[in-house]
Design a protein around this motif. Structure first.
Motif, PDB file in Angstrom:
ATOM      1  N   VAL A 162       0.876  -1.171   0.000  1.00 56.89           N
ATOM      2  CA  VAL A 162       0.000   0.000   0.000  1.00 56.89           C
ATOM      3  C   VAL A 162       0.914   1.221   0.000  1.00 56.89           C
ATOM      4  O   VAL A 162       1.611   1.484   0.982  1.00 56.89           O
ATOM      5  CB  VAL A 162      -0.940   0.003   1.216  1.00 56.89           C
ATOM      6  CG1 VAL A 162      -1.839   1.230   1.190  1.00 56.89           C
ATOM      7  CG2 VAL A 162      -1.777  -1.278   1.238  1.00 56.89           C
ATOM      8  N   ALA A 163       0.913   1.936  -1.125  1.00 59.36           N
ATOM      9  CA  ALA A 163       1.909   2.978  -1.360  1.00 59.36           C
ATOM     10  C   ALA A 163       1.276   4.356  -1.445  1.00 59.36           C
ATOM     11  O   ALA A 163       0.405   4.582  -2.289  1.00 59.36           O
ATOM     12  CB  ALA A 163       2.662   2.683  -2.658  1.00 59.36           C
ATOM     13  N   GLU A 164       1.721   5.278  -0.605  1.00 55.66           N
ATOM     14  CA  GLU A 164       1.208   6.652  -0.667  1.00 55.66           C
ATOM     15  C   GLU A 164       1.582   7.316  -1.988  1.00 55.66           C
ATOM     16  O   GLU A 164       0.884   8.217  -2.459  1.00 55.66           O
ATOM     17  CB  GLU A 164       1.764   7.477   0.501  1.00 55.66           C
ATOM     18  CG  GLU A 164       1.440   6.943   1.878  1.00 55.66           C
ATOM     19  CD  GLU A 164       0.006   7.225   2.316  1.00 55.66           C
ATOM     20  OE1 GLU A 164      -0.667   8.077   1.709  1.00 55.66           O
ATOM     21  OE2 GLU A 164      -0.431   6.578   3.288  1.00 55.66           O
ATOM     22  N   SER A 165       2.698   6.911  -2.579  1.00 56.01           N
ATOM     23  CA  SER A 165       3.089   7.434  -3.890  1.00 56.01           C
ATOM     24  C   SER A 165       3.768   6.333  -4.683  1.00 56.01           C
ATOM     25  O   SER A 165       4.353   5.408  -4.113  1.00 56.01           O
ATOM     26  CB  SER A 165       4.026   8.642  -3.755  1.00 56.01           C
ATOM     27  OG  SER A 165       5.261   8.257  -3.167  1.00 56.01           O
ATOM     28  N   PHE A 166       3.664   6.436  -6.000  1.00 60.65           N
ATOM     29  CA  PHE A 166       4.262   5.419  -6.875  1.00 60.65           C
ATOM     30  C   PHE A 166       4.551   6.084  -8.215  1.00 60.65           C
ATOM     31  O   PHE A 166       4.277   7.271  -8.415  1.00 60.65           O
ATOM     32  CB  PHE A 166       3.297   4.230  -7.015  1.00 60.65           C
ATOM     33  CG  PHE A 166       3.919   3.000  -7.631  1.00 60.65           C
ATOM     34  CD1 PHE A 166       4.967   2.352  -6.995  1.00 60.65           C
ATOM     35  CD2 PHE A 166       3.469   2.508  -8.853  1.00 60.65           C
ATOM     36  CE1 PHE A 166       5.552   1.225  -7.555  1.00 60.65           C
ATOM     37  CE2 PHE A 166       4.036   1.384  -9.416  1.00 60.65           C
ATOM     38  CZ  PHE A 166       5.087   0.734  -8.774  1.00 60.65           C
ATOM     39  N   PRO A 223      -2.505   5.770  -5.029  1.00 58.16           N
ATOM     40  CA  PRO A 223      -3.414   6.787  -5.575  1.00 58.16           C
ATOM     41  C   PRO A 223      -3.316   6.897  -7.094  1.00 58.16           C
ATOM     42  O   PRO A 223      -2.216   6.786  -7.665  1.00 58.16           O
ATOM     43  CB  PRO A 223      -2.941   8.085  -4.908  1.00 58.16           C
ATOM     44  CG  PRO A 223      -2.235   7.646  -3.671  1.00 58.16           C
ATOM     45  CD  PRO A 223      -1.587   6.346  -4.019  1.00 58.16           C
ATOM     46  N   ALA A 224      -4.436   7.115  -7.742  1.00 57.92           N
ATOM     47  CA  ALA A 224      -4.452   7.340  -9.183  1.00 57.92           C
ATOM     48  C   ALA A 224      -3.810   8.687  -9.498  1.00 57.92           C
ATOM     49  O   ALA A 224      -3.790   9.596  -8.671  1.00 57.92           O
ATOM     50  CB  ALA A 224      -5.887   7.314  -9.696  1.00 57.92           C
ATOM     51  N   SER A 271      -8.069   9.830  -6.016  1.00 63.66           N
ATOM     52  CA  SER A 271      -7.141  10.728  -5.321  1.00 63.66           C
ATOM     53  C   SER A 271      -7.412  12.169  -5.715  1.00 63.66           C
ATOM     54  O   SER A 271      -8.154  12.454  -6.659  1.00 63.66           O
ATOM     55  CB  SER A 271      -5.696  10.360  -5.671  1.00 63.66           C
ATOM     56  OG  SER A 271      -5.411  10.708  -7.025  1.00 63.66           O
ATOM     57  N   MET A 272      -6.749  13.069  -4.996  1.00 55.16           N
ATOM     58  CA  MET A 272      -6.816  14.493  -5.307  1.00 55.16           C
ATOM     59  C   MET A 272      -5.410  15.073  -5.136  1.00 55.16           C
ATOM     60  O   MET A 272      -4.575  14.518  -4.407  1.00 55.16           O
ATOM     61  CB  MET A 272      -7.801  15.211  -4.375  1.00 55.16           C
ATOM     62  CG  MET A 272      -7.445  15.120  -2.913  1.00 55.16           C
ATOM     63  SD  MET A 272      -8.681  15.880  -1.828  1.00 55.16           S
ATOM     64  CE  MET A 272      -8.461  17.598  -2.295  1.00 55.16           C
ATOM     65  N   PRO A 273      -5.096  16.188  -5.824  1.00 56.27           N
ATOM     66  CA  PRO A 273      -3.748  16.751  -5.711  1.00 56.27           C
ATOM     67  C   PRO A 273      -3.537  17.458  -4.380  1.00 56.27           C
ATOM     68  O   PRO A 273      -4.471  18.051  -3.825  1.00 56.27           O
ATOM     69  CB  PRO A 273      -3.694  17.743  -6.882  1.00 56.27           C
ATOM     70  CG  PRO A 273      -5.113  18.137  -7.100  1.00 56.27           C
ATOM     71  CD  PRO A 273      -5.936  16.915  -6.792  1.00 56.27           C
ATOM     72  N   GLU A 275       1.864  17.680  -7.879  1.00 55.69           N
ATOM     73  CA  GLU A 275       2.378  16.414  -8.403  1.00 55.69           C
ATOM     74  C   GLU A 275       2.140  15.263  -7.425  1.00 55.69           C
ATOM     75  O   GLU A 275       2.143  14.091  -7.814  1.00 55.69           O
ATOM     76  CB  GLU A 275       3.875  16.520  -8.698  1.00 55.69           C
ATOM     77  CG  GLU A 275       4.225  17.423  -9.870  1.00 55.69           C
ATOM     78  CD  GLU A 275       4.376  18.879  -9.461  1.00 55.69           C
ATOM     79  OE1 GLU A 275       4.043  19.213  -8.295  1.00 55.69           O
ATOM     80  OE2 GLU A 275       4.821  19.681 -10.304  1.00 55.69           O
ATOM     81  N   VAL A 276       1.970  15.593  -6.149  1.00 58.73           N
ATOM     82  CA  VAL A 276       1.705  14.580  -5.126  1.00 58.73           C
ATOM     83  C   VAL A 276       0.188  14.382  -5.027  1.00 58.73           C
ATOM     84  O   VAL A 276      -0.569  15.336  -4.871  1.00 58.73           O
ATOM     85  CB  VAL A 276       2.276  15.013  -3.758  1.00 58.73           C
ATOM     86  CG1 VAL A 276       1.890  14.012  -2.670  1.00 58.73           C
ATOM     87  CG2 VAL A 276       3.788  15.162  -3.843  1.00 58.73           C
ATOM     88  N   ARG A 277      -0.239  13.128  -5.108  1.00 57.74           N
ATOM     89  CA  ARG A 277      -1.659  12.802  -5.049  1.00 57.74           C
ATOM     90  C   ARG A 277      -2.000  12.209  -3.688  1.00 57.74           C
ATOM     91  O   ARG A 277      -1.245  11.398  -3.139  1.00 57.74           O
ATOM     92  CB  ARG A 277      -2.019  11.792  -6.143  1.00 57.74           C
ATOM     93  CG  ARG A 277      -1.606  12.186  -7.537  1.00 57.74           C
ATOM     94  CD  ARG A 277      -2.406  13.334  -8.092  1.00 57.74           C
ATOM     95  NE  ARG A 277      -3.818  13.034  -8.215  1.00 57.74           N
ATOM     96  CZ  ARG A 277      -4.698  13.841  -8.782  1.00 57.74           C
ATOM     97  NH1 ARG A 277      -4.313  15.015  -9.269  1.00 57.74           N
ATOM     98  NH2 ARG A 277      -5.981  13.508  -8.855  1.00 57.74           N
ATOM     99  N   VAL A 278      -3.150  12.613  -3.146  1.00 57.41           N
ATOM    100  CA  VAL A 278      -3.613  12.132  -1.845  1.00 57.41           C
ATOM    101  C   VAL A 278      -4.837  11.251  -2.071  1.00 57.41           C
ATOM    102  O   VAL A 278      -5.810  11.681  -2.697  1.00 57.41           O
ATOM    103  CB  VAL A 278      -3.960  13.311  -0.917  1.00 57.41           C
ATOM    104  CG1 VAL A 278      -4.471  12.797   0.424  1.00 57.41           C
ATOM    105  CG2 VAL A 278      -2.737  14.205  -0.726  1.00 57.41           C
ATOM    106  N   ALA A 279      -4.787  10.032  -1.570  1.00 56.03           N
ATOM    107  CA  ALA A 279      -5.886   9.083  -1.780  1.00 56.03           C
ATOM    108  C   ALA A 279      -7.153   9.544  -1.078  1.00 56.03           C
ATOM    109  O   ALA A 279      -7.109  10.097   0.020  1.00 56.03           O
ATOM    110  CB  ALA A 279      -5.486   7.705  -1.282  1.00 56.03           C
TER     111      ALA A 279
END
Length: 380
Positions: free
Chosen positions: A6-10, A40-41, A67-69, A75-79
């Motif tokens: 489960v990755a906060e960013s990828f 997150p997408a 997700s949302m920015p 550039e970082v997306r928050v689920a």
């Protein structure tokens, strides 16, 4: 076994957390295990441009959730997903263990979903999020963020931390299921042999000593502190990376050479072409770029807090300086810039210090941790 990460960013967003995830997936593939990634997408614009989150990596499926920015760093997306959705994914994939990569928002939801399915969890503490609050002008959030860190890591079956400083941080929060797990470094990619004289001639045509930084250009990295080095005679500052502060930093450091984001062999070439590597960020739980610089035979000057305390042997492989003391930063860098013999001696010691830090051994340790939490859960 089958591992859900489960990755906060990828990908395509690349940072230290993403790099560690990729190395973990590489090792799982190499050793015959299975994996699935939940992350997150990306934005619709990125998807339409063909730069979205990949659908698979090394044959492992990548599941994206809404997700949302992040307002200050789009550039970082928050689920924005639910525990119920994550529980369904984990159940459908029939995973054996859940790996929470730098858990905070999506990781918290993933942890709760795993608990509902009675799945063991391993949480990797990789980002000192609470310290970002002050950097982003929200100091009133700091304690609440530390409370959230405590909640996550107290609930996980095991928490892995990358440094002794991080270990003490979580221990002071009352968390006791802790192990130290460092990072490997690819010494085939990062090596002094990649030193590129053509690049050096382009950025330092008069034989200037090249002072370098590599990392995100974001507030928590404190890259603006490099202003203290900008007027050192016979030097050239090279800054590798991208991020929300790039424009501001270009204006602040008009004589520096900015390369933009680099990866792979080109990143290794530029790092190996530096003479001194500097990292001013005081909130690093580890700081992988320090190891990479050392593997390139480049001595390091870094702030004396967090991960660098374990990585830099001050007065042998580089120098540590007191957080916030920019005069000391300048003095330490000057010490190496203007003493060729010392700089070369430190460079040799730095190179030797990282030669036994393989990603394979880190991967094997991680597999042992997975197995430990699985067996502990079975025996309950």
């Amino acid at each position: 076994m089958k591992v859900a990460i489960v990755a906060e960013s990828f990908l395509p967003h690349f940072n230290g957390v993403t790099n560690s995830i990729l190395k973990t997936l590489d090792h799982l593939a190499l050793t015959g295990h299975e994996a699935v990634v939940i992350t997150p997408a990306g934005s619709l614009a990125s998807e339409l441009a063909g730069h979205g989150v990949p659908r698979q990596y090394k044959g492992f499926a990548i599941h994206t959730v809404p997700s949302m920015p992040l307002a200050s760093y789009p550039e970082v997306r928050v689920a924005t997903t639910s525990v119920n959705r994550l529980r369904k994914i984990l159940a459908r994939e029939r995973v054996d263990v859940v790996h929470l990569a730098s858990p905070f928002i999506l990781g918290w939801q993933g942890l709760r979903a795993a608990q509902e399915l009675n799945l063991p969890t391993v949480a990797l503490y990789q980002t000192e999020v609470p310290s970002y609050a002050e950097r982003y002008k929200m100091p009133w959030l700091t304690q609440r963020l530390w409370d959230h860190v405590r909640a996550i890591h107290s609930a996980a079956d095991l928490s892995l931390v990358p440094s002794t400083f991080s270990y003490r941080q979580l221990q002071d929060l009352g968390i006791d299921r802790l192990r130290i797990s460092g990072r490997g470094v690819d010494t085939a990619q990062f090596t002094p042999r990649r030193r590129n004289e053509q690049f050096r001639q382009a950025v330092a045509p008069n034989g200037e000593v090249v002072i370098g930084y590599a990392g995100r250009l974001a507030a928590e990295k404190q890259v603006a502190d490099l202003k203290a080095l900008a007027d050192l005679k016979n030097t050239r500052l090279v800054i590798v990376g991208s991020g929300p502060l790039e424009g501001e930093l270009r204006a602040l450091l008009p004589t520096a050479h900015f390369t933009g984001f680099l990866s792979g062999e080109r990143l290794a070439e530029v790092m190996a072409s530096m003479d001194v590597f500097v990292h001013p960020g005081a909130s690093e739980t580890f700081c992988q770029t320090i190891q990479e610089a050392m593997a390139c035979g480049v001595p390091v000057v870094a702030v004396g807090r967090g991960g660098p305390l374990d990585l830099v042997d001050s007065s042998r492989t580089g120098w540590l300086y007191q957080p916030g003391n920019l005069n000391e930063l300048r003095s330490r860098v000057s010490d190496l810039v203007y003493d060729d013999a010392k700089r070369l001696a430190f460079a040799s010691a730095a190179l030797s210090s990282v030669q036994d830090r393989s990603w394979f051994s880190i991967g094997e340790q991680l597999l042992d941790h997975y197995q430990h939490v699985r067996m502990a859960r079975i025996s309950r």
